[in-house]
Write an enzyme that holds these catalytic residues in place. Structure first.
Site, PDB file in Angstrom:
ATOM      1  N   VAL A 155       0.802  -1.228   0.000  1.00 47.96           N
ATOM      2  CA  VAL A 155       0.000   0.000   0.000  1.00 47.96           C
ATOM      3  C   VAL A 155       0.838   1.283   0.000  1.00 47.96           C
ATOM      4  O   VAL A 155       0.321   2.360  -0.278  1.00 47.96           O
ATOM      5  CB  VAL A 155      -0.996   0.040   1.187  1.00 47.96           C
ATOM      6  CG1 VAL A 155      -2.007  -1.088   1.098  1.00 47.96           C
ATOM      7  CG2 VAL A 155      -0.265   0.023   2.532  1.00 47.96           C
TER       8      VAL A 155
ATOM      9  N   ASN B 156      -6.771  -1.443   5.991  1.00 48.81           N
ATOM     10  CA  ASN B 156      -6.429  -2.218   7.194  1.00 48.81           C
ATOM     11  C   ASN B 156      -4.926  -2.488   7.337  1.00 48.81           C
ATOM     12  O   ASN B 156      -4.431  -2.680   8.450  1.00 48.81           O
ATOM     13  CB  ASN B 156      -7.207  -3.543   7.139  1.00 48.81           C
ATOM     14  CG  ASN B 156      -6.741  -4.545   8.161  1.00 48.81           C
ATOM     15  OD1 ASN B 156      -7.110  -4.483   9.325  1.00 48.81           O
ATOM     16  ND2 ASN B 156      -5.881  -5.488   7.736  1.00 48.81           N
TER      17      ASN B 156
ATOM     18  N   SER C 236      -6.703   2.913  15.723  1.00 44.70           N
ATOM     19  CA  SER C 236      -6.357   2.204  16.959  1.00 44.70           C
ATOM     20  C   SER C 236      -6.704   3.104  18.142  1.00 44.70           C
ATOM     21  O   SER C 236      -6.822   4.330  17.975  1.00 44.70           O
ATOM     22  CB  SER C 236      -4.853   1.920  16.965  1.00 44.70           C
ATOM     23  OG  SER C 236      -4.403   1.589  18.262  1.00 44.70           O
TER      24      SER C 236
ATOM     25  N   TYR D 286       4.015   4.726  15.375  1.00 43.31           N
ATOM     26  CA  TYR D 286       2.719   4.060  15.179  1.00 43.31           C
ATOM     27  C   TYR D 286       1.581   4.978  15.638  1.00 43.31           C
ATOM     28  O   TYR D 286       0.595   5.174  14.933  1.00 43.31           O
ATOM     29  CB  TYR D 286       2.706   2.749  15.966  1.00 43.31           C
ATOM     30  CG  TYR D 286       1.439   1.925  15.851  1.00 43.31           C
ATOM     31  CD1 TYR D 286       1.229   1.087  14.766  1.00 43.31           C
ATOM     32  CD2 TYR D 286       0.460   1.975  16.844  1.00 43.31           C
ATOM     33  CE1 TYR D 286       0.079   0.315  14.673  1.00 43.31           C
ATOM     34  CE2 TYR D 286      -0.700   1.204  16.753  1.00 43.31           C
ATOM     35  CZ  TYR D 286      -0.884   0.371  15.672  1.00 43.31           C
ATOM     36  OH  TYR D 286      -2.027  -0.397  15.571  1.00 43.31           O
TER      37      TYR D 286
ATOM     38  N   ALA E 223       1.601   8.188  15.937  1.00 48.75           N
ATOM     39  CA  ALA E 223       1.492   9.337  15.026  1.00 48.75           C
ATOM     40  C   ALA E 223       0.681   8.952  13.793  1.00 48.75           C
ATOM     41  O   ALA E 223      -0.191   9.705  13.337  1.00 48.75           O
ATOM     42  CB  ALA E 223       2.888   9.812  14.621  1.00 48.75           C
ATOM     43  N   SER E 224       0.935   7.763  13.271  1.00 55.41           N
ATOM     44  CA  SER E 224       0.218   7.337  12.059  1.00 55.41           C
ATOM     45  C   SER E 224      -1.261   7.137  12.344  1.00 55.41           C
ATOM     46  O   SER E 224      -2.121   7.510  11.545  1.00 55.41           O
ATOM     47  CB  SER E 224       0.837   6.050  11.494  1.00 55.41           C
ATOM     48  OG  SER E 224       0.568   4.926  12.325  1.00 55.41           O
TER      49      SER E 224
ATOM     50  N   ILE F  99      -6.282  -6.544  20.198  1.00 58.21           N
ATOM     51  CA  ILE F  99      -6.997  -7.621  19.496  1.00 58.21           C
ATOM     52  C   ILE F  99      -6.037  -8.784  19.214  1.00 58.21           C
ATOM     53  O   ILE F  99      -4.869  -8.560  18.868  1.00 58.21           O
ATOM     54  CB  ILE F  99      -7.604  -7.095  18.157  1.00 58.21           C
ATOM     55  CG1 ILE F  99      -8.405  -5.803  18.370  1.00 58.21           C
ATOM     56  CG2 ILE F  99      -8.451  -8.182  17.499  1.00 58.21           C
ATOM     57  CD1 ILE F  99      -9.626  -5.905  19.263  1.00 58.21           C
TER      58      ILE F  99
HETATM   59  P1  NAP Z   1      -1.326  -8.220  11.347  1.00 60.34           P
HETATM   60  O1  NAP Z   1      -1.801  -9.584  11.657  1.00 60.34           O
HETATM   61  O2  NAP Z   1       0.121  -7.920  11.444  1.00 60.34           O
HETATM   62  O3  NAP Z   1      -1.900  -7.841   9.910  1.00 60.34           O
HETATM   63  C1  NAP Z   1      -1.456  -6.735   9.189  1.00 60.34           C
HETATM   64  C2  NAP Z   1      -1.272  -7.143   7.756  1.00 60.34           C
HETATM   65  O4  NAP Z   1      -0.859  -5.999   6.984  1.00 60.34           O
HETATM   66  C3  NAP Z   1      -0.167  -8.203   7.610  1.00 60.34           C
HETATM   67  O5  NAP Z   1      -0.572  -9.240   6.762  1.00 60.34           O
HETATM   68  C4  NAP Z   1       0.962  -7.395   6.999  1.00 60.34           C
HETATM   69  O6  NAP Z   1       1.858  -8.154   6.207  1.00 60.34           O
HETATM   70  C5  NAP Z   1       0.196  -6.421   6.134  1.00 60.34           C
HETATM   71  N1  NAP Z   1       1.055  -5.337   5.669  1.00 60.34           N
HETATM   72  C6  NAP Z   1       2.124  -4.783   6.281  1.00 60.34           C
HETATM   73  N2  NAP Z   1       2.677  -3.854   5.502  1.00 60.34           N
HETATM   74  C7  NAP Z   1       1.963  -3.818   4.363  1.00 60.34           C
HETATM   75  C8  NAP Z   1       2.042  -3.069   3.171  1.00 60.34           C
HETATM   76  N3  NAP Z   1       3.015  -2.164   2.976  1.00 60.34           N
HETATM   77  N4  NAP Z   1       1.135  -3.277   2.194  1.00 60.34           N
HETATM   78  C9  NAP Z   1       0.152  -4.190   2.365  1.00 60.34           C
HETATM   79  N5  NAP Z   1       0.030  -4.952   3.463  1.00 60.34           N
HETATM   80  C10 NAP Z   1       0.920  -4.767   4.457  1.00 60.34           C
HETATM   81  O7  NAP Z   1      -2.024  -7.161  12.308  1.00 60.34           O
HETATM   82  P2  NAP Z   1      -3.532  -6.870  12.702  1.00 60.34           P
HETATM   83  O8  NAP Z   1      -3.562  -6.778  14.168  1.00 60.34           O
HETATM   84  O9  NAP Z   1      -4.475  -7.749  11.979  1.00 60.34           O
HETATM   85  O10 NAP Z   1      -3.657  -5.375  12.154  1.00 60.34           O
HETATM   86  C11 NAP Z   1      -4.641  -4.917  11.250  1.00 60.34           C
HETATM   87  C12 NAP Z   1      -4.861  -3.413  11.466  1.00 60.34           C
HETATM   88  O11 NAP Z   1      -5.419  -3.233  12.771  1.00 60.34           O
HETATM   89  C13 NAP Z   1      -3.577  -2.603  11.438  1.00 60.34           C
HETATM   90  O12 NAP Z   1      -3.818  -1.372  10.802  1.00 60.34           O
HETATM   91  C14 NAP Z   1      -3.276  -2.386  12.921  1.00 60.34           C
HETATM   92  O13 NAP Z   1      -2.502  -1.231  13.137  1.00 60.34           O
HETATM   93  C15 NAP Z   1      -4.666  -2.262  13.462  1.00 60.34           C
HETATM   94  N6  NAP Z   1      -4.775  -2.496  14.908  1.00 60.34           N
HETATM   95  C16 NAP Z   1      -4.395  -3.699  15.473  1.00 60.34           C
HETATM   96  C17 NAP Z   1      -4.572  -3.885  16.838  1.00 60.34           C
HETATM   97  C18 NAP Z   1      -4.234  -5.189  17.531  1.00 60.34           C
HETATM   98  O14 NAP Z   1      -4.254  -5.232  18.762  1.00 60.34           O
HETATM   99  N7  NAP Z   1      -3.959  -6.262  16.819  1.00 60.34           N
HETATM  100  C19 NAP Z   1      -5.099  -2.861  17.617  1.00 60.34           C
HETATM  101  C20 NAP Z   1      -5.454  -1.675  17.022  1.00 60.34           C
HETATM  102  C21 NAP Z   1      -5.302  -1.502  15.673  1.00 60.34           C
HETATM  103  P3  NAP Z   1       3.241  -8.654   6.899  1.00 60.34           P
HETATM  104  O15 NAP Z   1       2.822  -9.645   7.916  1.00 60.34           O
HETATM  105  O16 NAP Z   1       3.991  -9.219   5.759  1.00 60.34           O
HETATM  106  O17 NAP Z   1       3.868  -7.430   7.512  1.00 60.34           O
END
Ligand code: NAP
Length: 254
Positions: A65, A91, A143, A159, A161-162, A192
């Site tokens: 992305v 996402n 988040s 993170y 900041a983003s 999560i």
């Molecule tokens: P995750 O399991 O790490 O999933 C994130 C996915 O995004 C991974 O498959 C990752 O691939 C992919 N990704 C990373 N860089 C990318 C890029 N440049 N282009 C396209 N895809 C890319 O984490 P998640 O917890 O499901 O996170 C999903 C969203 O929820 C994120 O935005 C995260 O910040 C947000 N969030 C998560 C939590 C939590 O507690 N889990 C809480 C609040 C918000 P790689 O594995 O190859 O890096």
């Protein structure tokens, strides 16, 4: 459950695993044709194969992305295959745990490039298509680390900041896109259960400290966040735009 979602077309970024994968599968269960995108096309195809088992159609597209060329290609392939885009779930994200004083400029840039610029690129490219049909929905995953009424996290300055940037960007986008029939909202999850929180789980004391602040006393499930994404993607939330909806087990209420 959401009849109006049937036949719609969605793009979910970062959908090879974690919450993105569950959003993709849940949307497909509602009859949505889902474009599953992430850095690894092979993993995306596995998700599409799972979607196929439910009788729905999907498409796997490799897309970093943070690269405009790949984002444009993602949108092009979606239009070629399904003819329109109704829903974008922004996402994809990374969380690099590092003390503020040690974060390099490259690391700062990488986080902002993926977590914020990537959301901008995907939203803009998708919205250009949505304006043609004068309808569409964008769900931006932020988040509780979004600042203001959210919570600050040590070792995640870039993170945070983003994620704060996503909220401001969403509000401004919602104003510009409302007259064009497009709604834009933020989902702000707490902790999560996905691979992203593995580094925190390795430190039981840190985990205990965080859970002490969560009234529901547990980590959330990706499915629980998907339920909110579905609601915001459907017409059931037709009067909502520019909003940031927190889903955090009560964390911010504490
Ligand atoms: P995750 O399991 O790490 O999933 C994130 C996915 O995004 C991974 O498959 C990752 O691939 C992919 N990704 C990373 N860089 C990318 C890029 N440049 N282009 C396209 N895809 C890319 O984490 P998640 O917890 O499901 O996170 C999903 C969203 O929820 C994120 O935005 C995260 O910040 C947000 N969030 C998560 C939590 C939590 O507690 N889990 C809480 C609040 C918000 P790689 O594995 O190859 O890096």
């Amino acid at each position: 459950m959401y009849e109006d979602l049937k036949g719609k077309v969605a793009i979910v970024t970062g959908a090879r695993r974690g919450m993105g994968k569950v959003h993709a599968l849940k949307l497909a269960q509602e009859g949505v044709k889902v474009v599953v995108s992430d850095i690894s096309e092979e993993d995306c195809q596995k998700v599409v194969d799972e979607i196929g088992k439910t009788g729905e159609e999907g498409l796997a597209v490799k897309c970093d992305v943070s690269k405009k060329k790949e984002v444009d290609e993602l949108v092009k392939k979606t239009i070629e295959k399904f003819g329109k885009i109704d829903i974008l779930v922004n996402n994809a994200g990374i969380a690099q745990f590092k003390p503020f004083l040690e974060i390099t400029e490259e690391e700062w840039n990488r986080t902002l490039d993926i977590n914020l610029r990537g959301y901008f690129l995907c939203a803009q490219a998708a919205a250009k298509e949505m304006t043609k049909q004068k309808s569409g929905v964008i769900v931006n995953i932020a988040s509780v680390a979004m600042g203001q009424q959210g919570v600050g996290f040590p070792n995640l300055v870039h993170y945070c900041a983003s994620k704060g940037g996503i909220v401001g960007m969403t509000e401004a986008m919602a104003l510009e896109l409302a007259p064009l029939g497009i709604r834009v909202n933020v989902v702000a999850p707490g902790m999560i259960e996905t691979p992203m929180i593995d580094p925190i789980k390795q430190d039981p004391k840190a985990m205990e400290g965080l859970m002490a602040r969560v009234p529901l006393k547990r980590v959330g499930k990706p499915e629980e966040v998907s339920n909110l994404v579905l609601f915001l993607a459907s017409d059931t939330s037709s009067y909502m735009t520019g909003a940031a909806v927190v889903i955090d087990g009560g964390w911010l209420a504490g």
